[in-house]
Design an enzyme around this catalytic site. Structure first.
Site, PDB file in Angstrom:
ATOM      1  N   HIS A 186       3.622  -0.016  -2.575  1.00 11.32           N
ATOM      2  CA  HIS A 186       3.991  -1.441  -2.695  1.00 11.32           C
ATOM      3  C   HIS A 186       5.494  -1.698  -2.782  1.00 11.32           C
ATOM      4  CE1 HIS A 186      -0.175  -2.342  -2.840  1.00 11.32           C
ATOM      5  NE2 HIS A 186      -0.382  -2.249  -4.132  1.00 11.32           N
TER       6      HIS A 186
ATOM      7  N   GLU B 132      -6.897  -7.562  -0.030  1.00  9.12           N
ATOM      8  CA  GLU B 132      -5.506  -7.634   0.431  1.00  9.12           C
ATOM      9  C   GLU B 132      -5.452  -7.454   1.950  1.00  9.12           C
ATOM     10  OE1 GLU B 132      -3.237  -4.755  -2.226  1.00  9.12           O
ATOM     11  OE2 GLU B 132      -5.306  -4.531  -2.880  1.00  9.12           O
TER      12      GLU B 132
ATOM     13  N   GLN C  10      -7.559  -4.358   2.433  1.00 10.17           N
ATOM     14  CA  GLN C  10      -7.784  -3.374   1.371  1.00 10.17           C
ATOM     15  C   GLN C  10      -8.697  -4.028   0.339  1.00 10.17           C
ATOM     16  OE1 GLN C  10      -6.305  -0.289   1.480  1.00 10.17           O
ATOM     17  NE2 GLN C  10      -6.600   0.549  -0.563  1.00 10.17           N
TER      18      GLN C  10
ATOM     19  N   HIS D 271      -1.198  -9.687  -3.671  1.00  7.69           N
ATOM     20  CA  HIS D 271      -2.020  -8.795  -4.480  1.00  7.69           C
ATOM     21  C   HIS D 271      -2.733  -9.543  -5.614  1.00  7.69           C
ATOM     22  CE1 HIS D 271      -3.490  -5.112  -6.097  1.00  7.69           C
ATOM     23  NE2 HIS D 271      -2.598  -4.330  -5.510  1.00  7.69           N
ATOM     24  N   ALA D 272      -3.321 -10.705  -5.301  1.00  5.13           N
ATOM     25  CA  ALA D 272      -4.052 -11.450  -6.331  1.00  5.13           C
ATOM     26  C   ALA D 272      -5.332 -10.715  -6.715  1.00  5.13           C
ATOM     27  CB  ALA D 272      -4.381 -12.846  -5.829  1.00  5.13           C
ATOM     28  N   TYR D 273      -5.630 -10.751  -8.014  1.00  5.17           N
ATOM     29  CA  TYR D 273      -6.868 -10.182  -8.564  1.00  5.17           C
ATOM     30  C   TYR D 273      -7.805 -11.339  -8.883  1.00  5.17           C
ATOM     31  CZ  TYR D 273      -4.595  -5.621  -9.562  1.00  5.17           C
ATOM     32  OH  TYR D 273      -3.966  -4.407  -9.486  1.00  5.17           O
TER      33      TYR D 273
ATOM     34  N   ASN E 134       0.823  -1.201   0.000  1.00  8.16           N
ATOM     35  CA  ASN E 134       0.000   0.000   0.000  1.00  8.16           C
ATOM     36  C   ASN E 134       0.866   1.264   0.000  1.00  8.16           C
ATOM     37  OD1 ASN E 134      -2.416   1.671   0.234  1.00  8.16           O
ATOM     38  ND2 ASN E 134      -3.395  -0.171   1.006  1.00  8.16           N
ATOM     39  N   ARG E 135       0.301   2.389   0.427  1.00  5.52           N
ATOM     40  CA  ARG E 135       0.938   3.689   0.205  1.00  5.52           C
ATOM     41  C   ARG E 135       1.572   4.284   1.447  1.00  5.52           C
ATOM     42  NH1 ARG E 135      -3.546   2.944  -2.730  1.00  5.52           N
ATOM     43  NH2 ARG E 135      -3.416   3.350  -4.964  1.00  5.52           N
TER      44      ARG E 135
ATOM     45  N   ASP F 281     -11.239   1.317  -3.265  1.00  9.55           N
ATOM     46  CA  ASP F 281      -9.795   1.140  -3.084  1.00  9.55           C
ATOM     47  C   ASP F 281      -9.491   1.664  -1.680  1.00  9.55           C
ATOM     48  OD1 ASP F 281      -7.127   0.659  -3.327  1.00  9.55           O
ATOM     49  OD2 ASP F 281      -6.745   2.075  -4.948  1.00  9.55           O
TER      50      ASP F 281
END
Length: 344
Positions: free
Chosen positions: A109, A309, A281, A178-180, A83-84, A245
């Protein structure tokens, strides 16, 4: 019983240091998952629908080239900090650290070459695989030699991901995968017919660069109240949302608990997320725009996948009232997330 196979997936380009990328295939009666030694990437995850038919439910690429080019962290383990971090800056023990800015004014990330872009050393286990790497002191601007182990184990319909780390200097750490996902099968057009629920009474509002404002806001009476399942498309429309998000704040306990559920009624596929982490997330693939072609040369448009996440809260290193992301020498970072797949 879980079957574990290893095979060569490809060779890293010379400018990336060369090196062989391996693929590990974990297979049970219910689930088959393929994991790469590059970035501990979940490259494929096949699970059954109610008729017993398998489909791959994660976005990704057929070949290594896809993963060595720029992509939105498909299936990867991200770190040191997922994340940020606001302005890529933080202070530990009175010393200020400046990270690479790769997400507007912020660091995202892990920076320019995070954990997702490096080769890990694998060790095959009876029911999975353990990846290890040493992130050297100063890598991407972070302090301390950090030893990291990421272990994937498969048992029936349950995939467990365990993250462990030890450091030589106090450092922030926050690891996630970070799987979609698209439970209709990767390459399906959107996720609007999915039902989502998240066990969270509060969430973190963000500024226009996606950094939490510092407020911990109640979900009650807002579009963020996902405590009861909502159909995603209907929900986004009802609240005029571009997508999610955001970090949802979970119960603060080190114990395993159920934190989220996704279900695809047309196929019956469902996924539960259990974790020891303090946050999750929820991201609805808002930045996918159809320009990336994934497996089978299929384009991935906006809202064609979701991410859940499990992690610490974003920018926690700069927010004293958030759960601390600091790991000190002599301590061990140890978190597990379990993904349970079934069909009904």
């Amino acid at each position: 019983m879980t079957e574990v196979k290893r095979e060569v997936f490809g060779q890293m380009p010379q400018e990336e240091g060369g090196g062989v990328v391996e693929k590990f295939v974990l297979k049970s009666d219910n689930v088959k998952v393929e994991i790469l030694s590059l970035g501990c990437i979940i490259a494929a995850l096949e699970t059954k629908d109610r008729d017993g038919k398998f489909a791959d439910v994660v976005l990704g690429f057929d070949t290594l080239e896809g993963y060595t080019r720029k992509h939105p962290f498909f299936g990867a383990v991200v770190g040191r900090i997922a994340n940020r971090i606001a302005k890529g800056r933080f202070t530990v023990d009175g010393k200020e650290y400046q990270l690479f800015l790769n997400n507007g004014p912020n660091s995202l990330h892990g920076g320019a070459r995070g954990f997702d872009k490096v080769l890990w050393s694998p060790q095959v286990l009876p029911n999975g695989v353990c990846f290890f790497r040493l992130s050297p002191d100063g890598e991407e601007g972070y302090p301390g030699d950090l030893k990291v182990w990421v272990t994937y184990t498969l048992s029936g319909g349950e995939l467990a991901i365990n993250y462990r780390a030890q450091t030589s200097k106090t450092t922030p750490i926050n690891l996630t995968n970070h799987a979609y996902f698209n439970l209709a099968g990767q390459g399906s057009r959107d996720i609007y017919d999915h039902e989502i629920s998240i066990e969270a009474d509060s969430y973190l509002p963000v500024d226009d660069t996606k950094i939490p404002t510092g407020e911990v806001a109640a979900v009650q009476g807002t579009s963020f109240d996902l405590r009861q399942p909502v159909e995603l498309g209907e929900h986004l429309q009802k609240f005029h949302l571009d997508g999610f998000d955001h970090n949802f704040c979970l119960q603060q306990t080190q114990a395993r608990r159920l934190v989220a559920r996704a279900r695809h009624p047309p196929t019956g596929r469902a996924m539960e997320v259990h974790t020891t982490q303090p946050g999750i997330q929820f991201y609805t693939g808002n930045n996918l725009d159809g320009s990336l072609k994934g497996k089978g040369a299929i384009a991935y448009p906006k809202h064609s996948a979701f991410c859940l996440e499990t992690q610490n809260w974003p920018d926690a290193v700069n927010k004293a009232h958030f759960p601390s992301p600091l790991l000190r020498p002599g301590e061990e970072y140890n978190h597990t997330t379990w993904l349970l797949f079934d069909a009904a």
